[in-house]
Design an enzyme around this catalytic site. Structure first.
Site, short mmCIF file in Angstrom:
data_model
loop_
_atom_site.label_atom_id
_atom_site.label_comp_id
_atom_site.label_asym_id
_atom_site.label_seq_id
_atom_site.Cartn_x
_atom_site.Cartn_y
_atom_site.Cartn_z
N LYS A 73 0.81 -1.22 0.00
CA LYS A 73 0.00 0.00 0.00
C LYS A 73 0.85 1.28 0.00
CE LYS A 73 -4.51 -0.80 1.88
NZ LYS A 73 -5.41 -0.77 3.04
N ASP A 109 -10.56 3.26 1.29
CA ASP A 109 -11.00 2.71 2.58
C ASP A 109 -11.84 3.72 3.36
OD1 ASP A 109 -9.69 0.26 2.25
OD2 ASP A 109 -7.85 0.98 3.18
#
Ligand code: NAP
Length: 291
Positions: A73, A109
């Site tokens: 990420k 997210d």
């Protein structure tokens, strides 16, 4: 039965390691099939040491895009061409979109969490939010909440080796949004009590309460939970954590992590395909039809 996959099928990757446990391929391939979209979603096991090659592969092989999970990420970020505001602020991405070789990184997210609040009819504008845990998910939530008009955010993290990194992220965020954002020590019970007493929305973004630590919660004392609070847990296994049970017992509204898990996929789906994801098919594939 002939395969629906042809030489023209667009490929979306899932990049990370470990990856073989992921439910995302089942969910997204079910949705592509049900919606008649000529896409296929494939998991690739890639470690952080291969981030540059992974980004190059997306370009070279002409993937339409990818989801990115741990440990890539942050590691893949320097190899992308553009970043969304949330990805730039967090220094992390979970989605890549490939437009003719130009890779844009997004972080969905936080948007997934905010959509789960909207689904639960929780009003966030101008409200005070407390976030427990300044990890990847906690900061994604704090960043999106600040961008979406939450009134004030207090993030709590243990004062450990990671605290300075979290402070740097919070300081960067403070400079970019109108919403006041502060970081405090999770072990400072007075500060925690004061912040939760003044808060409207409490979010657990630590793994405490997950499978293996059921019966535990990040809060030292459930009496901090007043009935004015909406209490959210990002954990989705179990569906109702100890924190959510304690909160419900004290009259709080509760929101589990299941909605976030579903809704974080929605913006990526739209970016890759141009279509709105069929949520009923996605839900059925992910949870056997349960919400
Ligand atoms: P992460 O980056 O590793 O962050 C974990 C956070 O929890 C850090 O702030 C860490 O603080 C804190 N923490 C861990 N153990 C702790 C303990 N014993 N006491 C106090 N604080 C502790 O993980 P993440 O990706 O943010 O994930 C956090 C949680 O969110 C997980 O349960 C994950 O399953 C969930 N999640 C849910 C979704 C969804 O779609 N619903 C999406 C992403 C994540 P330190 O730095 O002090 O260790």
């Amino acid at each position: 039965m002939p395969s629906r996959i042809t030489a023209k099928t667009a490929v979306i990757g899932l990049l990370g390691s470990p990856i073989r446990h992921s439910r995302s391929p089942v969910m997204l391939n079910s949705v592509y099939e049900a919606m008649g979209l000529d896409f296929v979603y494939v998991a690739f096991d890639v470690g952080a040491d291969r981030a540059q090659e992974a980004a190059a592969a997306v370009r070279t092989l002409g993937l339409r895009g990818a989801n990115v999970t741990m440990p890539l990420k942050r590691a893949i970020l320097p190899h992308l061409d553009r970043l969304s505001p949330a990805a730039e602020l967090a220094g992390a991405v979970n989605v890549i979109v490939n437009d003719a070789g130009a890779l844009t990184g997004h972080l969905t997210d936080g948007a997934g969490f905010m959509a789960s609040l909207a689904e639960a009819r929780v009003h966030h504008a101008g409200r005070h939010m407390v976030v427990l845990g300044a990890g990847g998910a906690g900061m994604a939530v704090a960043i999106q909440a600040a961008l979406d008009g939450v009134g004030a955010i207090t993030v709590f993290n243990r004062r450990d080796a990671f605290f300075d990194v979290a402070q740097a992220l919070v300081t960067k965020l403070q400079g970019r949004v109108d919403c006041p954002v502060t970081l405090q020590d999770l072990d400072d019970r007075q500060a925690l009590g004061r912040a939760i007493g003044a808060a409207d929305i409490l979010v657990n973004a630590t793994p405490i309460g997950m499978d293996g630590s059921e019966g535990q919660m990040a809060l030292p004392d459930a009496s901090l939970l007043g009935p004015q609070l909406v209490v959210c847990d990002l954990i989705y296994v179990p569906k109702e954590t100890h924190l959510l049970k304690e909160a419900a017992r004290r009259g709080c509204r509760t929101v589990s992590g299941i909605g976030m898990q579903l809704y974080q996929a929605v913006p990526a789906f739209k970016l890759w395909t141009g279509h709105d994801m069929d949520l009923n098919v996605a839900r059925a594939a992910l949870f056997g039809g349960a919400k």
